[in-house]
Design a protein around this motif. Sequence first.
Motif, PDB file in Angstrom:
ATOM      1  N   GLU A 153       1.311   6.960  -6.784  1.00  0.00           N
ATOM      2  CA  GLU A 153       0.239   7.915  -7.076  1.00  0.00           C
ATOM      3  C   GLU A 153       0.681   9.345  -6.784  1.00  0.00           C
ATOM      4  O   GLU A 153       0.314  10.270  -7.500  1.00  0.00           O
ATOM      5  CB  GLU A 153      -1.001   7.557  -6.267  1.00  0.00           C
ATOM      6  N   GLU A 154       1.465   9.544  -5.727  1.00  0.00           N
ATOM      7  CA  GLU A 154       1.958  10.880  -5.389  1.00  0.00           C
ATOM      8  C   GLU A 154       2.876  11.408  -6.485  1.00  0.00           C
ATOM      9  O   GLU A 154       2.834  12.597  -6.814  1.00  0.00           O
ATOM     10  CB  GLU A 154       2.703  10.855  -4.065  1.00  0.00           C
ATOM     11  N   ASN A 182       0.774   4.137  -2.914  1.00  0.00           N
ATOM     12  CA  ASN A 182       0.553   5.549  -2.579  1.00  0.00           C
ATOM     13  C   ASN A 182       1.708   6.414  -3.061  1.00  0.00           C
ATOM     14  O   ASN A 182       1.509   7.527  -3.537  1.00  0.00           O
ATOM     15  CB  ASN A 182       0.370   5.726  -1.074  1.00  0.00           C
ATOM     16  N   GLN A 220       0.830  -1.201   0.000  1.00  0.00           N
ATOM     17  CA  GLN A 220       0.000   0.000   0.000  1.00  0.00           C
ATOM     18  C   GLN A 220       0.871   1.261   0.000  1.00  0.00           C
ATOM     19  O   GLN A 220       0.575   2.236  -0.690  1.00  0.00           O
ATOM     20  CB  GLN A 220      -0.937   0.001   1.217  1.00  0.00           C
ATOM     21  N   LYS A 221       1.966   1.231   0.744  1.00  0.00           N
ATOM     22  CA  LYS A 221       2.888   2.381   0.742  1.00  0.00           C
ATOM     23  C   LYS A 221       3.474   2.603  -0.639  1.00  0.00           C
ATOM     24  O   LYS A 221       3.594   3.744  -1.096  1.00  0.00           O
ATOM     25  CB  LYS A 221       4.032   2.147   1.743  1.00  0.00           C
TER      26      LYS A 221
END
Length: 85
Positions: free
Chosen positions: A78-79, A75, A71-72
């Motif tokens: 996506e950032e 994310n 998940q990290k």
Amino acid sequence: MKYVIRILFIAVVALVAIGYYHKNSGDHLTGDKWVGLGILGASFILMPLFIYHRWKDKKVKDYMLTEENLQKMRNHGEEEKTDKN
């Protein structure tokens, strides 16, 4: 520990160099023995000590692909996409 690893590395390189010197001078049997001792020392003494030294005090969970770490990574990807736009 760092100095022990360096000394062992120099010893392994020296053993292999001595072995190849003997092989080039015509004494193949003695040269093979020295090279073999160097490789055995590198495989069974130097490498385990090096791995222990580098992994000491590390959390293995940080390097495993758990759902939290996945998940990290998602994310983080996506950032980066939103920063480029």
